[in-house]
Design an enzyme around this catalytic site. Structure first.
Site, mmCIF file in Angstrom:
data_model
loop_
_atom_site.group_PDB
_atom_site.id
_atom_site.type_symbol
_atom_site.label_atom_id
_atom_site.label_comp_id
_atom_site.label_asym_id
_atom_site.label_seq_id
_atom_site.Cartn_x
_atom_site.Cartn_y
_atom_site.Cartn_z
ATOM 1 N N LYS A 208 0.815 -1.211 0.000
ATOM 2 C CA LYS A 208 0.000 0.000 0.000
ATOM 3 C C LYS A 208 0.852 1.265 0.000
ATOM 4 C CE LYS A 208 -4.253 -1.990 0.773
ATOM 5 N NZ LYS A 208 -4.001 -3.298 1.308
HETATM 6 C C1 LIG Z 1 -4.725 -4.417 0.898
HETATM 7 C C2 LIG Z 1 -3.995 -5.679 0.926
HETATM 8 C C3 LIG Z 1 -4.315 -6.722 0.052
HETATM 9 C C4 LIG Z 1 -5.475 -6.635 -0.916
HETATM 10 O O1 LIG Z 1 -5.260 -5.658 -1.915
HETATM 11 P P1 LIG Z 1 -6.505 -5.063 -2.728
HETATM 12 O O2 LIG Z 1 -5.917 -4.033 -3.611
HETATM 13 O O3 LIG Z 1 -7.455 -4.498 -1.725
HETATM 14 O O4 LIG Z 1 -7.108 -6.206 -3.474
HETATM 15 C C5 LIG Z 1 -3.536 -7.856 0.073
HETATM 16 N N1 LIG Z 1 -2.515 -7.986 0.949
HETATM 17 C C6 LIG Z 1 -2.194 -7.017 1.819
HETATM 18 C C7 LIG Z 1 -1.077 -7.235 2.767
HETATM 19 C C8 LIG Z 1 -2.906 -5.838 1.840
HETATM 20 O O5 LIG Z 1 -2.577 -4.870 2.705
#
Ligand SMILES: *Cc1c(COP(=O)(O)O)cnc(C)c1O
Length: 416
Positions: free
Chosen positions: A104
């Site tokens: 993220k």
């Molecule tokens: C947010 C997240 C996901 C999922 O990603 P999306 O874009 O919401 O599908 C998977 N793994 C981790 C560690 C995350 O923080």
């Protein structure tokens, strides 16, 4: 580059507008009206990740941001390593070396700087609903930007103690709210305020924002630029489907991908949609890979717009993995290869078990963030991460809140 809402495609807006609004006024998600074509010779020879970022994003943003400004934003935002490691026959792209140790950071850090670039004289409140990692990445990425403030909403008691610490660390310009409800409630509250903001100036920083989506395309190109494989299968641990949507955008602009594999935990609405089985999306259930606990993924609407149902089913396969199998996957990978995967990455490592083509797995979080689960699966401590060690000494601040749009509005009004 122009963007339109998935619901009312007649009204075109600039990137700046789509970025600052987050959600379209009609409740739809912004999608590009055209996708730049990026043949391999435009990105294969990139010298660094920031150089690659500039090559990929220039055609998207050149009409609105001067080259030097864009270059500066990308260099500051994307200043951490992006390694690919080999785990047996599988290539694992580690996307967790940013400051909050999840993928993220790519979207949040880039988006914060893009918004700051455009928002020079008006204060904007950024709303973010998080099921775990989004909130800390956004809070960290946006903290201290003079013309922005951030309200983070998370479902009380449904994130790990460590995630909670990361979320509630006191940061300049950031407020954190523990909502008495689920992640889907948090998301609904944010949507409700964005659709009728009243006198508040609001925007969103979930994966619904195009400002997070575009930078998330970059590492797909990066991984493929560094390998001589042909059309790999790319496996993405999925929740709200933002990461996968970014991969699909990369593919539509020329990234040669054989197939995407959407790896889900027990929240399996999307895999069931792809397999044309079952009853559609349902409320979320809690799992060990809690950043993927999303019952009604927002980006589904965007994926449908980009590819249509038939196109989605042709390009993407789905897979759902239970918690018990996630723990087994962590054990199996550790025993066979000495690799410690966090539970989200472990879901993807399980999903690719029966794939024979060259496989790239996106590793979305550092195992240190899920130390309890690592301990439980492997009977050993997770590797430490310097970014987490300092947390213990930092001051915290969190406000409890009812799961209603009204409670959120009142809290924002009272924020002087
Ligand atoms: C947010 C997240 C996901 C999922 O990603 P999306 O874009 O919401 O599908 C998977 N793994 C981790 C560690 C995350 O923080």
């Amino acid at each position: 580059m122009q963007f339109v809402s998935t619901r009312r495609p007649s009204e075109q807006v600039s990137f700046k507008e789509a970025l600052l609004r987050g959600l379209a006024p009609d409740g739809g998600l912004y999608v590009p009206t055209a996708i730049p074509s990026l043949p391999p010779d435009t990105w294969e020879l990139a010298e660094s990740f920031a150089d690659l970022a500039r090559r990929i994003l220039t055609p998207w943003l050149e009409e609105e941001i001067a080259p030097a400004a864009l270059d500066g934003i990308l260099r500051q935002a994307l200043d951490f390593p992006v390694p690919t490691v080999k785990v047996g026959e599988i290539f694992v792209l580690e996307l967790f070396h940013g400051p909050t140790l999840s993928f993220k950071d790519y979207g949040a850090r880039t988006m914060a700087r893009l918004m700051n670039h455009f928002c020079t004289d008006e204060q904007l409140t950024i709303l973010v609903a998080t099921s775990g990692d989004t909130g800390s990445a956004v809070a960290d990425g946006f903290a201290g930007q003079p013309n922005l403030r951030v309200a983070v909403l998370y479902p009380s008691g449904q994130v790990s103690p460590l995630q909670e610490k990361q979320l509630t660390v006191k940061r300049p310009g950031v407020r954190t709210f523990a909502v008495e409800g689920t992640f889907d409630d948090c998301q609904a509250m944010v949507k409700s305020l964005l659709t009728s903001p009243g006198d508040l100036r609001l925007s969103a920083a979930n994966s619904i924002n195009v400002g997070r989506l575009l930078p998330q395309m970059l590492y797909y190109f990066w991984a493929c630029a560094r390998r001589d494989w042909h059309q790999p299968v790319i496996c993405v641990p999925c929740g709200n489907l933002g990461n996968l949507t970014a991969g699909v955008l990369a593919h539509l602009s020329g990234l040669p991908v054989g197939q995407f594999l959407a790896a889900h935990n027990a929240n399996d609405g999307f895999p069931r949609f792809l397999a044309q089985s079952g009853v559609g999306f349902r409320d979320s259930v809690r799992t060990l890979s809690n950043a993927m606990d999303v019952g009604r993924p927002s980006n589904f609407e965007r994926l449908q717009w980009l590819l249509g149902d038939t196109g989605l089913r042709a390009l993407i396969c789905g897979h759902s993995v239970s918690d018990a199998t996630t723990l087994e996957s962590m054990r199996r990978v550790y025993e066979a290869h000495g690799y410690i995967a966090d539970p989200h990455t472990a879901v993807a490592l399980e999903a690719v078990q029966s794939v024979h083509a060259p496989v790239l797995v996106l590793a979305t979080a550092h195992p240190a963030k899920f130390a309890d689960t690592v301990q439980r699966a492997l009977g050993r401590a997770a590797p430490s991460a310097a970014a987490l060690e300092g947390l213990r000494r930092m001051p915290y601040r969190v406000t409890p809140m009812k799961a209603t749009a009204r409670a959120l509005r009142n809290n924002l009004r009272g924020w002087a």
